[in-house]
Structures are given as structure tokens and as C-alpha cells.
Design a protein around this motif. Structure first.
Motif, short mmCIF file in Angstrom:
data_model
loop_
_atom_site.label_atom_id
_atom_site.label_comp_id
_atom_site.label_asym_id
_atom_site.label_seq_id
_atom_site.Cartn_x
_atom_site.Cartn_y
_atom_site.Cartn_z
N PRO A 181 15.41 24.17 -41.03
CA PRO A 181 14.75 24.80 -39.67
C PRO A 181 13.75 25.75 -40.06
O PRO A 181 13.70 26.59 -40.99
CB PRO A 181 15.97 25.38 -39.19
N ARG A 182 12.77 26.00 -39.03
CA ARG A 182 11.88 27.04 -39.08
C ARG A 182 11.55 27.33 -37.58
O ARG A 182 11.68 26.31 -36.69
CB ARG A 182 10.48 26.08 -39.74
N ALA A 183 11.18 28.56 -37.53
CA ALA A 183 10.72 28.97 -36.12
C ALA A 183 9.43 28.50 -35.50
O ALA A 183 8.56 28.20 -36.31
CB ALA A 183 10.51 30.39 -36.05
N PRO A 184 9.37 28.09 -34.09
CA PRO A 184 8.28 27.62 -33.65
C PRO A 184 6.90 28.38 -33.77
O PRO A 184 7.23 29.68 -34.16
CB PRO A 184 8.70 27.21 -32.15
N SER A 185 5.90 27.99 -33.55
CA SER A 185 5.00 29.01 -33.59
C SER A 185 4.81 29.83 -32.50
O SER A 185 4.36 29.75 -31.27
CB SER A 185 3.39 28.21 -33.41
N MET A 186 5.53 31.12 -32.52
CA MET A 186 5.32 32.07 -31.70
C MET A 186 4.32 32.74 -31.22
O MET A 186 4.20 33.36 -29.89
CB MET A 186 6.48 33.32 -32.06
N HIS A 187 3.11 32.70 -31.99
CA HIS A 187 1.84 33.44 -31.56
C HIS A 187 1.15 32.72 -30.61
O HIS A 187 0.21 33.15 -29.90
CB HIS A 187 1.11 33.58 -32.83
N VAL A 188 1.58 31.37 -30.14
CA VAL A 188 0.88 30.45 -29.46
C VAL A 188 1.64 30.61 -28.00
O VAL A 188 1.30 29.91 -26.87
CB VAL A 188 0.58 29.14 -29.57
N LEU A 189 2.87 31.31 -27.84
CA LEU A 189 3.89 31.32 -26.39
C LEU A 189 2.88 31.66 -25.40
O LEU A 189 3.16 31.07 -24.23
CB LEU A 189 4.81 32.13 -26.91
N SER A 190 2.12 32.57 -25.43
CA SER A 190 1.37 33.15 -24.20
C SER A 190 0.25 32.20 -23.91
O SER A 190 0.12 32.11 -22.81
CB SER A 190 0.67 34.41 -24.56
N ALA A 191 0.17 31.13 -24.78
CA ALA A 191 -0.90 30.10 -24.37
C ALA A 191 -0.46 29.03 -23.80
O ALA A 191 -1.24 28.15 -23.25
CB ALA A 191 -1.93 29.70 -25.50
N VAL A 192 0.73 28.66 -23.58
CA VAL A 192 1.52 27.54 -23.36
C VAL A 192 2.59 27.79 -22.24
O VAL A 192 3.36 26.93 -22.04
CB VAL A 192 2.36 27.05 -24.51
N ILE A 193 2.43 28.87 -21.67
CA ILE A 193 3.29 29.24 -20.43
C ILE A 193 3.09 28.27 -19.55
O ILE A 193 4.29 27.89 -18.99
CB ILE A 193 2.69 30.79 -19.75
N THR A 194 1.91 27.80 -18.88
CA THR A 194 1.85 26.62 -18.08
C THR A 194 2.90 25.40 -18.38
O THR A 194 3.49 24.94 -17.60
CB THR A 194 0.51 26.33 -17.70
N GLU A 195 2.42 25.04 -19.58
CA GLU A 195 3.22 23.74 -20.04
C GLU A 195 4.70 23.94 -20.01
O GLU A 195 5.47 22.95 -19.71
CB GLU A 195 2.58 23.25 -21.26
N ALA A 196 4.92 25.27 -20.31
CA ALA A 196 6.59 25.47 -20.68
C ALA A 196 7.09 25.58 -19.20
O ALA A 196 8.28 25.00 -19.00
CB ALA A 196 6.61 26.85 -21.20
N PHE A 197 6.42 25.85 -18.26
CA PHE A 197 7.12 26.12 -17.01
C PHE A 197 7.15 24.49 -16.24
O PHE A 197 8.12 24.25 -15.84
CB PHE A 197 6.27 26.85 -15.91
N GLY A 198 6.13 23.79 -16.79
CA GLY A 198 6.25 22.40 -16.28
C GLY A 198 7.35 21.51 -16.89
O GLY A 198 8.13 20.82 -16.47
N VAL A 199 7.51 21.92 -18.29
CA VAL A 199 8.68 21.09 -19.01
C VAL A 199 9.92 21.70 -18.50
O VAL A 199 10.84 20.83 -18.19
CB VAL A 199 8.68 21.44 -20.57
N ALA A 200 10.23 22.89 -18.09
CA ALA A 200 11.36 23.53 -17.39
C ALA A 200 11.83 22.62 -16.32
O ALA A 200 12.80 22.52 -15.92
CB ALA A 200 11.08 24.85 -17.63
N LEU A 201 10.81 23.04 -15.31
CA LEU A 201 11.27 22.49 -13.93
C LEU A 201 11.18 20.76 -13.99
O LEU A 201 12.20 20.39 -13.58
CB LEU A 201 10.02 22.93 -13.25
N VAL A 202 10.26 19.96 -14.46
CA VAL A 202 10.25 18.78 -14.37
C VAL A 202 11.43 18.13 -15.13
O VAL A 202 11.91 17.07 -14.73
CB VAL A 202 8.96 18.18 -14.97
N GLY A 203 11.60 18.70 -16.41
CA GLY A 203 12.71 17.93 -17.18
C GLY A 203 13.91 18.43 -16.72
O GLY A 203 14.92 17.46 -16.24
N TYR A 204 14.06 19.56 -16.00
CA TYR A 204 15.72 19.78 -15.31
C TYR A 204 15.64 18.96 -14.03
O TYR A 204 16.84 18.30 -13.91
CB TYR A 204 15.69 21.22 -14.99
N VAL A 205 14.90 18.78 -13.38
CA VAL A 205 14.80 18.09 -12.14
C VAL A 205 15.24 16.66 -12.35
O VAL A 205 15.88 15.93 -11.72
CB VAL A 205 13.54 18.23 -11.11
N ALA A 206 14.27 15.96 -13.36
CA ALA A 206 14.80 14.67 -13.56
C ALA A 206 16.14 14.24 -14.15
O ALA A 206 16.81 13.39 -13.93
CB ALA A 206 13.64 14.30 -14.52
#
Length: 656
Positions: free
Chosen positions: A297-322
Motif C-alpha cells: 500500500p501507498r498513500a494517494p497523491s495528497m498534494h493534488v487533493l485541492s485540485a480534485v475537489i470538484t471530481e471528488a464531490f461528483g464521485v461521492a454524490l453520483v456513486g452514492y446515489v446510484a
């Protein structure tokens, strides 16, 4: 005295600490559902169907994992990891017995936006071509999976935060037309993303609004670059898949094990490609090298978290709803309950923990749930068994998939989306039940294909809320209650014995997606209240009230309460005079209450119904056409019940 005091102290100490331990065990069983169902697992009855389902599910997990990893713009091997770890986590924390978490087309499309934006193909020429110590993959591939894992990690954190805030109850805002339109639009996007493999074309990555149309414009402008061999192989694969799956569906009751056509097609096409060297002879694109094993195991690229906020919200909402829609559908089909907030926790952890094992964002998929349905899976053990076979692929069979043609893999994905694509047939249903819901479906679908799944979902929710807010002021009643008990005085001609068997409930507000759950809860509470107040009257009354309670309590009442009245048939009258308007969700709830009561031998009558409500209910459900259920007034419904009772008495006397 000292011994007595010490004994008293020990008793107090045990009283203080024993409840805390019991509460902890109860909390563990609530948050780890596997502790609830695993000890009661029936090996004799469930192991065989779960094993068969697990094997079939593993085939689906592997094919979708490879395809959706490519869809997410990462190396195919990471899709295999995404088919393994999320399934294990969800089996422990999830409540859906027929929900298989893994790679998902919608979340893969969303994460691909972040991957292509932050690590575009142009970077590949700038990075060193040396391989890393992880599976021998290049630095470029590791940078890409780092971004995709970061999207998965942050999306899972958002879902866990929603669980902590108990936002699962807000899912009532996600109506069936919105979810249906969003998933259908997303499935259309996935089919579009597979066009380049089906046609054997090289299409550059296109993102942003109207991507759907730009891709097809590019295809038609470069139609001469279509590889005829890839097109013919795609058409042949689709024909075989559709034909065999239709035959499996037609004869599923006569055959014990369905033909694993996906597996047969993968083996046959890979062998044919290897023997004929299609990759070199015809230029067909193949999956390529699949490295063995699972890296540490290895930690994800934490330095890009601020750049992927939009996609993360999309993954969280769309994935959960479906995923939640599939879990609720499974629970409704097989008569068990699903906690919306617990599902948030399960899917959140299924994204957070696997992100440390190079996994792309995950969610449940309709195709995998359909496989579990068709193979008669019983429990989550089927998902765990599938993980064993996925591990076998990762450690042994993976390299043999080198020769699998991408056009065949794309054909399997497209045919697997059939369940989502045929939701277009819902348009006729919504048009006949509520034309406003029809309009919401169409507009949500258009927004989804023009922009993205998360944008379409947001538009559908906002549009639905705005329409309901606009419709509520038109309600004829000002009562803030959704439902209240009705006190009804009956004519002297109707005897009191008949009234004891009748429960009359008045609906005083519109019945829409915002209050259908409240309607159901209030109906149960009223019946429970009546049951408690009449418990000591006589045994006949007790039997009658328990009969009314049992169909609406999802099996949570006692065994005695769940037994229907053996002597007299009970009745429930719903006074719909205050039901000024409704939507598809409201009609669904009324039909569900009616069907549940019918299954428990409880007659349901509806009074003061509008013509539109009668039409919608008749169209939506298979209502009993032999006897009337719609009446002009409550008194007419009671008179009908009284006359039916007299007829039954006469028939009983005639038999004697």
C-alpha cells in the motif's frame, strides 16, 4: 458492614459498566452488519447458489475492472484492484445483499477528467521512461493512478463526513425520475466513450460541456479511419452477447446455471487473437501487459487533493446515489431494510481504504446486481467468493489477458449497460402517471449528456424542489400534517361489529416525494396507536389490528402480531379528499401499501379519489380488477364492506 458496602459497590459498578458494553456490542452490530448476518449463515442452503453467483460475478468484475480502468485513463491492472478491495469492504459494512461494489462507469468518467487534466498524455514524453519499483510500471502510469486514487480518497472522505452529519436522510430529494434520467444519461456517456474501441478508431481525449456531441462529430468527420475488422468483431460480439443473455433470461427457470457467455467470449476472442496475430495483422488494439501481484500500500497523491475537489464531490454524490438506488431496490425485492446513513459509511470506507491500494473510485453497478439476481445469490458471501477468483486473476491469469481485443471488451461493457439504457421505456410510465415527472426526466437526461452526470443530478434535484415548492401553495388544505386519523360517525344501519374491522385514515396533504416516507411512517404509527388502545378490548379486535400492522411494518412486529386474523377479514379505508396533487413517488407508495395489505388479506379501499389518481394507480400497479377499490365516499366504502360481509355470511350458511 464493610463486606455489604463492598458488595453494594460492586453491584453499582456492574450496573454502570454493563450497559456500556452492551451498547458497544449493539453499536458494532449496527455499524458492522457482517456481525449480524454471518453467524446465522446457512451453509447447506446458501453456499451453492452464492458460489455460482460469485464465479459469475468475478467474470463481470474482471471485465468491468479492465474496461473502467481504461475509461478512467489509468493502467488496466488498477481496475482489477478496484474490483477486489471495495467489494471486501462493502461486504463488511454494507447492508445490500445483492450489491457488489467495484469499478463503476460513472465514477470512472468523472475521475478521468482529473487524470487527464493533471497528468495529460503530453506529460508522458517529458517524464523519464524508466520503470518504477511498483509492478514495473512507468512513472507516468504511477502519476496517473496517484491522481485517480486521490479522487477516490477525497470522495470517500466526503461520504464519511456525510455519514457523520447523518445526511443519508436527505436522499428523499433524489426522486426516481431524477435517478433514472441521470443513470441513463451516464450510460449514454459510457457507450460514447467505448465508440473508439468498437470502431477501432484513434480519438483524442475530449472533455468539457457538449463532449458527447463533439465525439460524434469527430467520428463522422473521420469515418474513413474506421477499422472494418474491429467493427465486424464488435458487431459479432454484441450479437452473441445479446442473443445468449436473452436465452438465459427466457429459460432461467428451467436451467440451474446460466451460460457464462462473457467468460466464453473473453477466452475465445483472446485465443483467436493470439493464434491469428490480429494485433499485428489487422492492427486491432488489445488490453496489453497485465503485471502479476498486488503492490504494498501507498498513500494517494495528497498534494493534488485541492485540485480534485470538484471530481471528488461528483464521485461521492453520483456513486452514492446510484449505489443506494440498487440497494433500496434489492431490499424492496427481497423484503429487508437498508439504512441510508450506513450505506454512506460503507461506500465512504470502500473508497477511502482501497485508495491506499492503487484503486480508482468505486460504487455499485446495475450489471453486477443483475448478475446476482439472475444467478439467485442469497447473501454478501457471493461477493466475497468473487474476490477469491479476482485474486486468482491478479496472481495467475492476468498475463493471459494480454491478447483480449479492446473491441470485444467494449462490446461486453455496452451490452452490460442494457439495464440502464432500457430505462428510456420509463418515459411512457411517467407520461401516464405525472407529466411533470416526465418533463423532469427529459430535462435531467439532456443536462446529463450535455454536461456530466453530477451536473445532471444537481439540476434534477433543484428542478424537482422548485416544482414542488411551486405546487404546494396550490394545495386546497392548509393542514401542516401529512396524515391524521379520521373520526367517522356511521349510520345506524351499519352494525358496530363491521366498524371494529375497519380502520379509516384521512390524507390531508399532497403526496409527493418529499413526504411519502412520512406518510408511510404516520400510517404505521396510527395503526400501532389503535392497536395499543384496543389491545384489552377483546381477542377479535387484537387480531384485526395486528393484521393491519403486519403488512406495513416490514416484518418488525412480533410473531403474534404478524399473524393475520383468522376469523374475520379486516379493512383499511384511505380518505383521499385532501390529496390535492401527487407525483410518481406518491402513487408508488399508495400502490405499495395496497399490494402489501392485499398480501396479508387486508382489504384496502380508497374514497374521494380524483380521476387522475385513479388512472395513475391503475396504470402503475396490477390492482385487483374483480372487486371495486375506488369509492365516491367513505360511507359508500363502509357500505360495500358491510354488504360483502353479509354475502360471506350467507355463503357460509348455505354451505352448512
Amino acid at each position: 458492614m464493610t463486606g455489604a458496602k463492598r458488595k453494594k459497590k460492586n453491584v453499582l459498578w456492574s450496573k454502570m459498566h454493563t450497559p456500556h458494553w452492551e451498547d458497544f456490542k449493539q453499536w458494532c452490530r449496527k455499524r458492522l452488519p457482517i456481525l449480524e448476518w454471518a453467524p446465522h449463515y446457512n451453509l447447506k442452503e446458501n453456499l451453492l447458489p452464492d458460489t455460482v453467483s460469485g464465479i459469475m460475478l468475478a467474470v463481470q468484475q474482471v471485465t468491468q475492472g479492465l474496461a473502467f480502468a481504461i475509461l478512467s485513463s489509468v493502467h488496466p491492472v488498477f481496475g482489477l484492484y478496484g474490483s477486489l478491495f471495495p467489494a471486501i469492504i462493502y461486504a463488511m459494512f454494507g447492508m445490500g445483499h445483492h450489491v457488489a461494489t467495484g469499478t463503476f462507469a460513472l465514477t470512472s468518467l468523472i475521475s478521468a477528467n482529473a487524470v487527464e487534466r493533471l497528468v495529460p498524455l503530453s506529460v508522458q514524453n517529458l517524464t523519464t521512461q524508466s520503470n518504477t519499483s511498483v509492478l514495473g510500471l512507468s512513472d507516468f502510469e504511477m502519476q496517473r493512478i496517484g491522481v485517480a486514487a486521490a479522487v477516490s480518497f477525497l470522495g470517500g472522505v466526503i461520504q464519511v463526513a456525510m455519514f457523520v452529519l447523518q445526511l443519508g436522510s436527505a436522499t428523499f430529494l433524489l426522486t426516481e425520475p431524477v435517478i433514472s434520467a441521470m443513470t441513463t444519461g451516464a450510460a449514454t456517456h459510457v457507450v460514447t466513450s467505448q465508440v473508439k474501441y468498437l470502431l477501432g478508431m484513434k480519438i483524442p481525449y475530449i472533455s468539457g460541456p457538449l463532449t458527447f456531441f463533439y465525439i460524434y462529430v469527430y467520428v463522422f468527420e473521420n469515418i474513413r479511419s474506421v477499422r472494418l475488422e474491429a467493427l465486424l468483431l464488435s458487431l459479432l460480439s454484441i450479437m452473441v452477447l445479446v442473443l445468449v443473455k436473452e436465452l438465459n433470461e427466457q429459460f432461467k427457470r428451467k436451467i440451474k446455471v446460466v451460460l457464462p457467455v462473457d467468460l466464453v467470449l473473453i477466452i475465445a476472442s483472446s485465443f483467436a487473437c493470439y493464434c491469428t496475430s490480429m494485433e499485428k495483422t489487422y492492427g486491432l488494439e488489445v488490453v496489453g501487459h497485465i503485471p502479476k501481484g498486488i503492490p504494498p500500500p501507498r498513500a494517494p497523491s495528497m498534494h493534488v487533493l485541492s485540485a480534485v475537489i470538484t471530481e471528488a464531490f461528483g464521485v461521492a454524490l453520483v456513486g452514492y446515489v446510484a449505489s443506494l438506488a440498487l440497494a433500496q431496490g434489492s431490499a424492496k425485492k427481497f423484503k429487508y431494510s437498508v439504512d441510508d446513513n450506513q450505506e454512506l459509511l460503507a461506500h465512504g470506507l470502500s473508497n477511502v481504504i482501497p485508495s491506499f491500494f492503487f484503486c480508482i473510485p468505486s460504487a455499485a453497478a446495475m450489471g453486477r446486481t443483475a448478475v446476482l439476481y439472475s444467478t439467485r445469490a442469497k447473501t454478501q458471501v457471493a461477493c466475497l467468493i468473487s474476490c477469491i477468483f479476482v485474486l486468482l486473476v491478479i496472481y495467475a491469469i492476468g498475463p493471459l489477458l494480454y491478447w483480449l481485443p479492446m473491441c470485444v471488451l467494449a462490446s461486453i461493457i455496452v451490452v452490460g449497460l442494457k439495464g440502464m439504457l432500457i430505462q428510456f421505456r420509463d418515459l411512457k410510465k411517467y407520461w401516464n402517471v405525472d407529466k411533470i415527472d416526465w418533463g423532469i426526466w427529459v430535462s435531467t437526461y439532456v443536462f446529463t449528456i450535455c454536461f456530466a452526470a453530477n451536473v445532471g443530478l444537481l439540476f434534477g434535484v433543484v428542478c424537482t424542489i422548485a416544482i414542488v415548492i411551486a405546487r404546494f401553495p396550490r394545495a386546497k388544505t392548509l393542514s401542516i400534517k401529512n396524515i391524521k386519523e379520521m373520526e367517522f360517525k356511521v349510520k345506524t344501519e351499519v352494525d358496530g361489529e363491521t366498524l371494529k374491522q375497519v380502520k379509516i385514515v384521512s390524507i390531508n396533504n399532497p403526496l409527493v416525494f418529499l413526504n411519502v416516507k412520512k406518510f408511510h411512517t404516520d400510517l404505521i404509527n396510527i395503526i400501532q396507536k389503535e392497536n395499543a388502545s384496543n389491545l384489552l378490548l377483546d381477542d377479535i379486535s387484537k387480531c384485526e389490528q395486528n393484521t393491519l400492522l403486519s403488512p406495513l411494518s416490514n416484518g418488525n412486529c412480533s410473531e403474534e402480531a404478524s399473524q393475520p386474523c383468522q376469523n374475520e377479514k379486516c379493512s383499511l379505508i384511505l380518505d383521499c379528499s385532501g390529496l390535492t396533487f401527487f407525483d410518481y413517488s406518491g402513487v408508488s407508495m399508495l400502490v405499495e401499501v395496497y399490494m402489501d395489505c392485499q398480501n396479508q388479506s387486508v382489504d384496502v379501499s380508497l374514497a374521494h379519489c380524483t380521476a387522475s389518481l385513479i388512472k395513475a394507480m391503475k396504470y402503475h400497479g396490477n390492482l385487483d380488477s374483480e372487486k371495486p377499490i375506488f369509492f365516491e365516499s367513505v360511507s359508500a366504502a363502509i357500505s360495500n364492506i358491510h354488504s360483502n360481509k353479509n354475502l360471506s355470511k350467507l355463503s357460509d350458511h348455505s354451505e352448512v
